[in-house]
Design a protein around this motif. Structure first.
Motif, PDB file in Angstrom:
ATOM      1  N   THR A   6      49.109  45.247  37.112  1.00  0.00           N
ATOM      2  CA  THR A   6      48.437  46.180  36.214  1.00  0.00           C
ATOM      3  C   THR A   6      47.073  46.532  36.772  1.00  0.00           C
ATOM      4  OG1 THR A   6      47.392  44.409  34.960  1.00  0.00           O
ATOM      5  CG2 THR A   6      49.611  45.058  34.264  1.00  0.00           C
ATOM      6  N   ARG A   7      46.415  47.540  36.164  1.00  0.00           N
ATOM      7  CA  ARG A   7      45.096  47.944  36.640  1.00  0.00           C
ATOM      8  C   ARG A   7      44.111  46.778  36.532  1.00  0.00           C
ATOM      9  NH1 ARG A   7      42.638  52.818  37.265  1.00  0.00           N
ATOM     10  NH2 ARG A   7      44.438  53.877  36.365  1.00  0.00           N
ATOM     11  N   THR A   8      44.230  46.002  35.464  1.00  0.00           N
ATOM     12  CA  THR A   8      43.315  44.862  35.274  1.00  0.00           C
ATOM     13  C   THR A   8      43.527  43.820  36.362  1.00  0.00           C
ATOM     14  OG1 THR A   8      43.337  45.216  32.897  1.00  0.00           O
ATOM     15  CG2 THR A   8      42.564  43.068  33.688  1.00  0.00           C
ATOM     16  N   GLU A   9      44.795  43.540  36.662  1.00  0.00           N
ATOM     17  CA  GLU A   9      45.090  42.553  37.696  1.00  0.00           C
ATOM     18  C   GLU A   9      44.605  43.012  39.057  1.00  0.00           C
ATOM     19  OE1 GLU A   9      49.226  42.313  37.047  1.00  0.00           O
ATOM     20  OE2 GLU A   9      49.118  40.521  35.783  1.00  0.00           O
ATOM     21  N   ALA A  10      44.820  44.315  39.367  1.00  0.00           N
ATOM     22  CA  ALA A  10      44.379  44.853  40.648  1.00  0.00           C
ATOM     23  C   ALA A  10      42.868  44.766  40.779  1.00  0.00           C
ATOM     24  CB  ALA A  10      44.855  46.297  40.801  1.00  0.00           C
ATOM     25  N   THR A  11      42.181  45.079  39.672  1.00  0.00           N
ATOM     26  CA  THR A  11      40.718  45.002  39.703  1.00  0.00           C
ATOM     27  C   THR A  11      40.265  43.569  39.944  1.00  0.00           C
ATOM     28  OG1 THR A  11      40.585  46.853  38.173  1.00  0.00           O
ATOM     29  CG2 THR A  11      38.617  45.473  38.394  1.00  0.00           C
ATOM     30  N   ARG A  12      40.989  42.617  39.314  1.00  0.00           N
ATOM     31  CA  ARG A  12      40.621  41.220  39.464  1.00  0.00           C
ATOM     32  C   ARG A  12      40.799  40.767  40.912  1.00  0.00           C
ATOM     33  NH1 ARG A  12      44.094  39.017  36.121  1.00  0.00           N
ATOM     34  NH2 ARG A  12      42.764  39.321  34.304  1.00  0.00           N
ATOM     35  N   ILE A  13      41.893  41.194  41.540  1.00  0.00           N
ATOM     36  CA  ILE A  13      42.153  40.820  42.926  1.00  0.00           C
ATOM     37  C   ILE A  13      41.106  41.415  43.854  1.00  0.00           C
ATOM     38  CG2 ILE A  13      43.777  41.065  44.843  1.00  0.00           C
ATOM     39  CD1 ILE A  13      46.028  40.999  42.755  1.00  0.00           C
ATOM     40  N   GLU A  14      40.768  42.690  43.629  1.00  0.00           N
ATOM     41  CA  GLU A  14      39.797  43.347  44.489  1.00  0.00           C
ATOM     42  C   GLU A  14      38.395  42.785  44.282  1.00  0.00           C
ATOM     43  OE1 GLU A  14      40.190  47.395  43.518  1.00  0.00           O
ATOM     44  OE2 GLU A  14      42.195  47.608  44.383  1.00  0.00           O
ATOM     45  N   ALA A  15      38.146  42.235  43.097  1.00  0.00           N
ATOM     46  CA  ALA A  15      36.800  41.756  42.793  1.00  0.00           C
ATOM     47  C   ALA A  15      36.497  40.401  43.417  1.00  0.00           C
ATOM     48  CB  ALA A  15      36.614  41.652  41.277  1.00  0.00           C
ATOM     49  N   THR A  16      37.533  39.701  43.840  1.00  0.00           N
ATOM     50  CA  THR A  16      37.290  38.405  44.459  1.00  0.00           C
ATOM     51  C   THR A  16      37.058  38.571  45.948  1.00  0.00           C
ATOM     52  OG1 THR A  16      39.653  38.046  44.819  1.00  0.00           O
ATOM     53  CG2 THR A  16      38.712  37.208  42.754  1.00  0.00           C
ATOM     54  N   ARG A  17      36.256  37.736  46.520  1.00  0.00           N
ATOM     55  CA  ARG A  17      35.996  37.771  47.946  1.00  0.00           C
ATOM     56  C   ARG A  17      35.835  36.347  48.456  1.00  0.00           C
ATOM     57  NH1 ARG A  17      30.501  37.083  49.053  1.00  0.00           N
ATOM     58  NH2 ARG A  17      29.179  37.113  47.190  1.00  0.00           N
ATOM     59  N   ARG A  18      35.943  36.171  49.749  1.00  0.00           N
ATOM     60  CA  ARG A  18      35.843  34.847  50.355  1.00  0.00           C
ATOM     61  C   ARG A  18      34.400  34.594  50.798  1.00  0.00           C
ATOM     62  NH1 ARG A  18      39.369  31.118  51.832  1.00  0.00           N
ATOM     63  NH2 ARG A  18      41.085  32.474  51.223  1.00  0.00           N
ATOM     64  N   LEU A  19      33.906  33.424  50.463  1.00  0.00           N
ATOM     65  CA  LEU A  19      32.541  33.045  50.819  1.00  0.00           C
ATOM     66  C   LEU A  19      32.569  32.220  52.100  1.00  0.00           C
ATOM     67  CD1 LEU A  19      29.546  33.022  49.988  1.00  0.00           C
ATOM     68  CD2 LEU A  19      30.004  30.896  48.735  1.00  0.00           C
ATOM     69  N   TRP A  20      31.759  32.616  53.101  1.00  0.00           N
ATOM     70  CA  TRP A  20      31.743  31.937  54.390  1.00  0.00           C
ATOM     71  C   TRP A  20      30.415  31.222  54.589  1.00  0.00           C
ATOM     72  CZ3 TRP A  20      36.176  31.783  57.092  1.00  0.00           C
ATOM     73  CH2 TRP A  20      37.144  32.748  56.799  1.00  0.00           C
ATOM     74  N   HIS A  21      30.489  30.109  55.298  1.00  0.00           N
ATOM     75  CA  HIS A  21      29.293  29.325  55.608  1.00  0.00           C
ATOM     76  C   HIS A  21      29.313  28.973  57.092  1.00  0.00           C
ATOM     77  CE1 HIS A  21      26.104  26.408  55.432  1.00  0.00           C
ATOM     78  NE2 HIS A  21      26.900  25.424  55.774  1.00  0.00           N
TER      79      HIS A  21
END
Length: 283
Positions: A6-21
């Motif tokens: 759904t649009r909500t799920e797609a937005t949730r997936i796109e909103a996450t990102r990987r944090l690098w150190h």
């Protein structure tokens, strides 16, 4: 088929990102891999040297009739040869692995099998050359690591536990027993068990192994006779060197197992490129 997101799920997936150190600087990474190669060659060439006289003693002399440890082969009651590991009064049958193993399909009497030694054939002189060459490479690499670590503060950050880590050492032990490892911000630093283990290895186990190795050298014995005396004799130094090497092998085995269970690709990426993933986060 799975229904489209759904649009909500797609937005949730796109909103996450990987944090690098950036966890491991270049010098630390190079020192790590040089150490890995040097220790492998030292182990295999050291087993070749041990095979030339597969027994350990305490004191300054080789008492052939009463070794503290020996790995040999002898004929059994049925006339067949058996590999025997003897530690004090304890005798163990180790046929096929230690004392007696197959080389090119032929049973051969040798403490450690050919696949574990460098070179594979019985060649003490060549084994010594490999051992001495990589011993110096190992020592020089260690000095570079120490100087860099002290100069940049990396040594303190990697080996000395912080106060909050010491206070929660019991919790860290429980988490390790459950195979749960730090995530997020906490993964930016080594945990308390890592730091304490590395501290013991770097500041105790490795120096003892190197000094015991030097104490076996006739040249070093002539220049610094106190070094041999420190270990209670050349044969004691040889035994200490062998024990320290085996403890180091045990450390490496545990280290590799923890790398595997805590995230093999992430750990390898960190030690190859320097970049370590702390997981996915929301912006």
């Amino acid at each position: 088929m799975q229904p489209p997101a759904t649009r909500t799920e797609a937005t949730r997936i796109e909103a996450t990102r990987r944090l690098w150190h950036y966890r491991h600087p270049l010098v630390i990474r190079l020192a790590h891999w040089i150490n890995a190669v040097a220790l492998l060659v030292l182990l295999m060439s050291g087993l070749q040297i041990f095979n030339a006289h597969p027994a350990l003693y305490w004191g300054d002399r080789s008492t052939f009739d009463a070794p503290a440890l020996s790995i040999t082969a002898e004929a059994g009651a049925d006339g067949a040869s058996r590999g025997i590991v003897q530690v004090g009064p304890l005798r163990l049958d180790a046929t096929g692995v230690l004392g007696l193993s197959k080389t090119a399909g032929v049973e051969t009497e040798r403490a450690f099998p050919s696949w574990a030694t460098l070179p594979a054939n019985q060649d003490l002189a060549t084994g010594r050359r490999w051992h001495y060459l990589f011993a110096w490479a190992f020592v020089l690499n260690g000095l570079v690591y120490l100087l860099y670590g002290i100069g940049t503060g990396q040594l303190r950050r990697r080996l000395i536990p912080d106060g909050d880590q010491i206070r929660d050492i019991g919790g860290s032990v429980r988490e390790h027993m459950r195979l749960r490892f730090p995530e997020g911000e906490e993964a930016k630093r080594y945990n308390v068990l890592q730091k304490l283990t590395y501290l013991v290895v770097v500041l105790l186990l490795l120096p003892v192994m190197v000094l015991a190795g030097l104490a076996m050298s006739p040249g070093m014995d002539a220049a610094w006779p106190w070094l041999t005396t420190l270990f209670g004799g050349r044969q004691s130094a040889r035994s200490v060197h062998f024990i320290a090497a085996n403890l180091l092998v045990l450390f490496v085995i545990v280290h590799v197992l923890l790398v595997l269970v805590s995230g093999f690709w992430n750990n390898m990426r960190g030690m190859v490129t320097g970049w370590f993933s702390l997981g996915t986060v929301r912006p």
